[in-house]
Enzyme design. Structure first.
Site, PDB file in Angstrom:
ATOM      1  N   PHE A  71      47.873  47.660 -83.953  1.00 33.77           N
ATOM      2  CA  PHE A  71      47.003  48.209 -82.912  1.00 33.77           C
ATOM      3  C   PHE A  71      47.394  49.609 -82.446  1.00 33.77           C
ATOM      4  O   PHE A  71      47.195  49.964 -81.281  1.00 33.77           O
ATOM      5  CB  PHE A  71      46.949  47.257 -81.706  1.00 33.77           C
ATOM      6  CG  PHE A  71      46.856  45.816 -82.087  1.00 33.77           C
ATOM      7  CD1 PHE A  71      45.878  45.380 -82.978  1.00 33.77           C
ATOM      8  CD2 PHE A  71      47.751  44.877 -81.597  1.00 33.77           C
ATOM      9  CE1 PHE A  71      45.788  44.040 -83.348  1.00 33.77           C
ATOM     10  CE2 PHE A  71      47.671  43.543 -81.960  1.00 33.77           C
ATOM     11  CZ  PHE A  71      46.690  43.125 -82.841  1.00 33.77           C
ATOM     12  N   CYS A  72      47.934  50.416 -83.339  1.00 36.36           N
ATOM     13  CA  CYS A  72      48.376  51.777 -82.990  1.00 36.36           C
ATOM     14  C   CYS A  72      49.287  51.759 -81.767  1.00 36.36           C
ATOM     15  O   CYS A  72      49.240  52.650 -80.919  1.00 36.36           O
ATOM     16  CB  CYS A  72      47.181  52.704 -82.775  1.00 36.36           C
ATOM     17  SG  CYS A  72      46.301  53.089 -84.297  1.00 36.36           S
ATOM     18  N   ALA A  73      50.114  50.726 -81.698  1.00 38.16           N
ATOM     19  CA  ALA A  73      51.126  50.597 -80.647  1.00 38.16           C
ATOM     20  C   ALA A  73      52.333  49.911 -81.270  1.00 38.16           C
ATOM     21  O   ALA A  73      52.797  48.859 -80.816  1.00 38.16           O
ATOM     22  CB  ALA A  73      50.591  49.801 -79.462  1.00 38.16           C
ATOM     23  N   CYS A 111      48.986  50.991 -89.083  1.00 32.44           N
ATOM     24  CA  CYS A 111      48.050  50.475 -88.095  1.00 32.44           C
ATOM     25  C   CYS A 111      47.273  49.284 -88.629  1.00 32.44           C
ATOM     26  O   CYS A 111      46.839  48.430 -87.877  1.00 32.44           O
ATOM     27  CB  CYS A 111      47.078  51.578 -87.649  1.00 32.44           C
ATOM     28  SG  CYS A 111      47.828  52.746 -86.491  1.00 32.44           S
TER      29      CYS A 111
END
Length: 455
Positions: free
Chosen positions: A375-377, A395
């Site tokens: 989740f791009c985290a 990602c």
């Protein structure tokens, strides 16, 4: 809490009409079903109201700030009225600027380019990459993931205590996590930042579509968000807040619109006088339809009433949480604990399942669209899953075959346009997949888990 208990508290509010609500998709097992879009945290479907407003304006499309013709003047008024609408939606203060950008990522990169020399930046490792990565030219302090809102404030307090209060500093924090959906103590973090002479920017990409956001009430210096998460089409965003750093910075892009006056010098060069307004960072022909669509979404959410929208979304959250709680193999990811308030975003893992495999089965066999991966985290998800937050990842889904363990998760997210049936179908599908297994065989193709149609 059981699903039946949740149903007794069901809100009478109907979902807001959105585009795609009647789209049907094929199932790998045969037949078709109405698509259940449960990936709002990535991109929410556009509100029908927004699309209708854009369609009504389209025949009158014209250039802004550059033409004497009727359509140009109409478009200019529409563009600047959109700026005022957004400022009102965000509770901006007198003197604040509203700059139209392409996205939250673009907004935060614009602010990063406007930082004063020798600025210190403080950012939690739990941030989305849009908030984590833009500060490459600054001295950045990355803060460890807190396990409670109180610890988040205490962590920032300790970090700022070692900071020179006479030097410029900026704190960047999310309003609601794009992974867990949990609400962050923005007002308390802002007070802590200001007590130490620092400023604060709020990443409201996940907060603004679900809860009211007021720059003045939260006492933040800037707020950034994206149109495509606020039920508007892709390609528009906002950075709103204090004007002094923005006015002092070189334009984000150099070109027409940002310049007030350009003259040739005798030595052959040029002298440029830049605008002091938001136009300073909006060079080129602006995305008028994008700005107008954001303003339309702001009006639609305001008119619907956030009290009503929040109450209905809480019903959906309770429905999902109660349903997943009945499946012991499911673990919902959380920083602050099960009772932490959140928006309609939940991430989870399922024992014995590769997350990409599970998400693929939800799509192919039930017509449910969710998100799987990091989740791009990346640091946050790896921390929540008990992995190394410094471990590299992508990602998308990792190269793991169906059934193989993978260090990624599944995210379900919803909002003002989500029908009850979509979350009920999702809960039922999770239960059936865990109990009975997938009905189809799957394989890995280009890093994604997909139905195997070769048989």
């Amino acid at each position: 809490m059981s699903v039946s208990t949740v149903a007794a508290d069901r809100s009478v509010c109907a979902p807001l009409p959105v585009l795609g609500r009647d789209v049907t998709v094929p199932l790998v097992t045969g037949g078709e079903v109405t698509y259940a879009a449960l990936d709002y945290a990535a991109s929410a479907p556009a509100l029908q109201r927004v699309w209708d407003d854009v369609a009504a304006y389209a025949p009158y499309y014209g250039s802004v700030h550059r033409g004497a013709g009727y359509l140009s003047q109409l478009s200019t008024d529409l563009f600047e009225n959109a700026r005022r609408t957004v400022a009102e939606f965000l509770g901006c203060r007198d003197g604040d600027q509203v700059v139209f950008t392409r996205s939250t990522t673009d907004s935060l990169n614009l602010l990063a380019a406007a930082l004063p020399d020798d600025c210190r930046v403080f950012v939690f490792e739990t941030e989305h990459h849009a908030s984590l990565l833009p500060w490459r030219g600054a001295r950045v302090t990355f803060l460890d993931a807190p396990d409670s809102p109180r610890q988040a404030v205490e962590t920032l307090e300790r970090a700022l205590a070692d900071h020179d209060p006479h030097g410029p500093a900026l704190v960047c924090v999310t309003g609601a996590s794009n992974v867990t959906g949990e609400l962050w103590p923005v007002r308390e973090l802002a007070a802590t930042a200001h007590a130490h002479g620092a400023r604060i920017v709020l990443d409201a990409a996940q907060l603004a579509p679900h809860h009211p956001v007021s720059v003045a009430d939260l006492d933040v210096d800037w707020v950034a968000f994206s149109g495509h998460k606020l039920y508007a089409p892709f390609g528009s965003g906002v950075l709103a807040g204090r004007s002094d750093w923005l006015r002092a910075a070189e334009p984000y892009l150099a070109g027409g619109g940002a310049s007030r006056k350009v003259t040739r010098r005798e030595d052959g060069g040029v002298d440029v006088e830049w605008h002091d307004s938001a136009a300073r960072h909006e060079a080129g022909s602006p995305n008028v339809i994008g700005a107008y669509s954001i303003a339309s979404a702001c009006k639609a959410l305001t008119e619907a009433g956030f009290d009503t929208l929040v109450a209905r979304e809480q019903y959906l959250i309770d429905t999902v949480r109660a349903g997943l709680a009945e499946v012991p193999q499911v673990r919902i990811l959380s920083l602050f604990g099960d009772d932490a308030p959140r928006v309609g975003v939940l991430s989870f893992v399922v024992d014995g399942w590769n997350s990409s495999h599970f998400a693929a089965a939800l799509s192919a066999e039930y017509g449910i669209g969710v998100r799987d991966g990091l989740f791009c985290a990346h640091p946050l998800v790896r921390t929540l899953l008990g992995g190394d937050p410094q471990q590299q990842g992508e990602c998308g889904a990792p190269e793991a075959a169906p059934g193989e363990k993978s260090l990624n998760a599944i995210r379900v997210s919803f909002g003002a346009g989500t029908p009850d049936e979509h979350v009920e179908r999702f809960v039922r599908a999770v239960r059936e997949l865990v109990t009975d297994g997938a009905k189809w065989n799957y394989r890995t193709e280009d890093g994604r888990c997909v139905p195997d149609t070769s048989a």
